[in-house]
Design an enzyme around this catalytic site. Structure first.
Site, PDB file in Angstrom:
ATOM      1  CG  ASP A   1      86.337 -20.769 108.795  1.00 45.26           C
ATOM      2  OD1 ASP A   1      86.794 -19.923 107.841  1.00 45.26           O
ATOM      3  OD2 ASP A   1      85.512 -20.630 109.621  1.00 45.26           O
TER       4      ASP A   1
ATOM      5  CE1 TYR B   1      80.402 -17.968 113.638  1.00 43.25           C
ATOM      6  CE2 TYR B   1      78.648 -16.723 112.424  1.00 43.25           C
ATOM      7  CZ  TYR B   1      79.627 -17.718 112.585  1.00 43.25           C
ATOM      8  OH  TYR B   1      79.488 -19.179 111.797  1.00 43.25           O
TER       9      TYR B   1
ATOM     10  CG  ASP C   1      82.719 -11.347 109.860  1.00 43.64           C
ATOM     11  OD1 ASP C   1      83.731 -12.035 109.653  1.00 43.64           O
ATOM     12  OD2 ASP C   1      81.579 -11.924 110.025  1.00 43.64           O
TER      13      ASP C   1
ATOM     14  CD  GLU D   1      77.378 -18.202 109.349  1.00 43.01           C
ATOM     15  OE1 GLU D   1      76.202 -18.611 110.121  1.00 43.01           O
ATOM     16  OE2 GLU D   1      78.429 -18.296 109.683  1.00 43.01           O
TER      17      GLU D   1
ATOM     18  NE  ARG E   1      79.138 -23.948 113.020  1.00 41.98           N
ATOM     19  CZ  ARG E   1      79.859 -22.845 112.642  1.00 41.98           C
ATOM     20  NH1 ARG E   1      79.389 -22.023 111.866  1.00 41.98           N
ATOM     21  NH2 ARG E   1      81.199 -22.580 113.095  1.00 41.98           N
TER      22      ARG E   1
HETATM   23  C1  9WN Z   1      85.734 -19.003 112.919  1.00 46.46           C
HETATM   24  C2  9WN Z   1      82.260 -14.681 111.737  1.00 46.46           C
HETATM   25  C3  9WN Z   1      83.275 -15.737 110.881  1.00 46.46           C
HETATM   26  C4  9WN Z   1      83.437 -15.672 109.537  1.00 46.46           C
HETATM   27  C5  9WN Z   1      84.179 -16.633 108.930  1.00 46.46           C
HETATM   28  C6  9WN Z   1      83.121 -17.846 109.008  1.00 46.46           C
HETATM   29  C7  9WN Z   1      82.770 -18.224 110.395  1.00 46.46           C
HETATM   30  C8  9WN Z   1      84.116 -18.666 112.474  1.00 46.46           C
HETATM   31  C9  9WN Z   1      83.326 -19.852 112.903  1.00 46.46           C
HETATM   32  O1  9WN Z   1      82.578 -16.900 110.997  1.00 46.46           O
HETATM   33  O2  9WN Z   1      84.103 -18.696 111.054  1.00 46.46           O
HETATM   34  O3  9WN Z   1      86.444 -17.859 112.551  1.00 46.46           O
HETATM   35  O4  9WN Z   1      83.259 -20.055 114.152  1.00 46.46           O
HETATM   36  O5  9WN Z   1      82.988 -20.702 112.219  1.00 46.46           O
HETATM   37  O6  9WN Z   1      83.629 -19.024 108.446  1.00 46.46           O
HETATM   38  O7  9WN Z   1      84.272 -16.368 107.463  1.00 46.46           O
HETATM   39  O8  9WN Z   1      84.316 -14.444 109.432  1.00 46.46           O
HETATM   40  O9  9WN Z   1      81.461 -14.513 110.785  1.00 46.46           O
END
Ligand code: 9WN
Length: 470
Positions: A183, A42, A49, A421, A219
């Site tokens: 999600d 991410y 976050d 995570e 995932r």
């Molecule tokens: C989509 C960043 C984010 C969290 C979310 C988590 C995940 C993203 C992804 O990661 O979401 O926004 O690509 O899966 O579900 O809660 O904010 O950590």
């Protein structure tokens, strides 16, 4: 199921090591003015976050915590929305999908000029974060920060309460599972099936980046991912037209999002008072009244009074989906929750589906639900942020046993399985991204609580047969 007692909560040397490790993760993920949730998985700034991260940063560097939130707030749209991603200019745009070009925010009149962002939102935990950052450093800089951020938060909540009141009952609606933060929760399976967006799945239509660093079976599956992309495109292609949200395929009133907003309005009342603005008392009263209205709206929209279960309302079909998930524990944030519903929620939290049924609570989905999966993303694993949220709600409402259980098992998880995570709730195995920022940040907050407990009652530490440093 035996509760976990970890040296992280009994041995001051262990908790000092853990705090140092948590700080190292946050420092390692620091990209300047923003902390990446995980540089590989991410590589941008995410909305909720950033709030969780700021709460941890406040424990050792309040000035940096303030900058974390101000960076996020720089991405606010002029209609008040806080976008779920503020793209980091230093990151390769192709390293995360959907990337900065996907949302076409730059073409939208209300999008910010100085930042590239997504167009959807995430749960409103920012007012609590602002309050925590202020509490860590309540001097002049802290008060200036409150004064600067209060209008941002007021506009943000105003956007949600006004533009997202799609059902017309006062509860706010999300238009994408990503907006829930949870999600891939099975709570969205019903609304996604009704929306029929999985049917447009075409293999190879886009390139997933999220399975490069994390095992695909941990995932969302390809069909769910395709649904997410289709829903994001539908909202984007509507021009983010919040006057026509009901025409979107997915419009849902989520308990977690709404109960966090209720709590955020209570936090905003405290912020108005602490900022000591001219109309502070009146503003604080207005926020508390708003929280109270949300309480009534949520009772009306989301609860099945007969079974004592809260659910997610699909605004398009009227169906309330009550799949047991950790979102169903967030009504504990409501200080006015009727006693019977509170009892039912506590019974669910402590019972065999949640805290009573796994070694490392709280699973994101009830363990007896057919959709429960120990390893797949939000469909069963334990997450530190939802643990922290329920811990806060439990502490505030006097559920000390539940609060202590959640805190201690969270600290055991991160100590023995590192800052991942998410975690398998039965074995504790770490899953998903490594060196994950909010797991480190919220550890620091929970450790501060351990220290405060021991300072208040040194025998609490001795009783657990550990040398006490106080
Ligand atoms: C989509 C960043 C984010 C969290 C979310 C988590 C995940 C993203 C992804 O990661 O979401 O926004 O690509 O899966 O579900 O809660 O904010 O950590």
């Amino acid at each position: 199921m035996n509760a976990v007692v970890s040296p992280a909560t009994t041995d001051p040397a262990a908790w000092a090591d853990l705090a140092a490790a948590a700080v190292a993760v946050l420092r390692g993920n620091d990209a300047g003015e923003v902390t990446l949730p995980s540089p590989a998985q991410y590589p941008h700034q995410w909305s909720w976050d950033a709030a969780f991260i700021a709460i941890g940063l406040a424990r050792f560097d309040p000035a940096r915590a303030r900058r974390e939130l101000l960076s996020l707030f720089a991405g606010q749209w002029s209609d008040g929305r806080l976008p779920h991603i503020v793209y980091h200019p230093g990151t390769d745009p192709d390293s995360y999908f959907p990337g900065p070009g996907f949302w076409r925010g730059g073409k939208h009149p209300t999008a910010p000029r100085g930042a590239v962002t997504s167009g959807i939102v995430q749960p409103p935990v920012h007012a609590r974060a602002v309050l925590a950052v202020w509490a860590a450093d309540p001097g002049d800089a802290g008060r200036d920060f409150l004064r600067l951020t209060y209008p941002v938060l007021r506009a943000w909540h105003g956007y949600l309460l006004d533009r997202r009141n799609v059902g017309g009952r006062g509860a706010v609606a999300i238009v994408h599972p990503w907006e829930s933060g949870l999600d891939n929760s099975p709570l969205w399976d019903g609304p996604l099936a009704a929306a029929r967006v999985r049917e447009g799945f075409r293999p190879g239509a886009f390139l997933r980046r999220d399975t490069v660093h994390v095992e695909a079976s941990h995932r969302p599956d390809d069909e769910d991912y395709a649904a997410y992309v289709a829903l994001a495109e539908a909202y984007r292609d509507s021009g983010y037209d919040d006057g026509a949200l009901i025409r979107l395929p997915f419009v849902v009133e989520d308990p977690l999002f709404n109960y966090l907003l209720l709590d955020a309005e209570l936090a905003l009342a405290e912020i108005a008072e602490a900022a000591d603005a001219a109309d502070a008392a009146e503003a604080a009263r207005a926020h508390r009244d708003q929280a109270r209205r949300l309480h009534g709206a949520l009772l009306d929209a989301l609860w099945d009074r007969e079974t004592g279960r809260v659910g997610a309302r699909d605004v398009r079909t009227g169906i309330v989906h009550t799949t047991p998930t950790v979102a169903g524990l967030t009504p504990l944030f409501d200080p006015w929750l009727p006693a019977d519903l509170r009892e039912a929620t506590v019974a669910m939290a402590t019972g065999p589906s949640f805290a009573g049924g796994v070694r490392y609570p709280l699973p994101s989905t009830g363990v007896y639900d057919p959709a429960f999966d120990c390893r797949r993303y939000w469909r069963g694993p334990t997450w530190i942020n939802t643990n922290w949220l329920v811990w806060c709600a439990a502490r505030r409402s006097g559920l000390t046993g539940l609060a202590a259980q959640i805190r201690d098992s969270s600290l055991a998880l991160v100590k023995d399985h590192s800052f991942r995570e998410y975690y398998d709730p039965q074995t504790g195995r770490g899953l998903g991204a490594e060196r994950f920022s909010w797991s480190a940040a919220l550890t620091l907050d929970m450790l501060a609580d351990v220290r405060a407990d021991v300072a208040a009652d040194p025998s609490a530490c001795a009783a657990k047969r550990a040398p006490c440093a106080t």
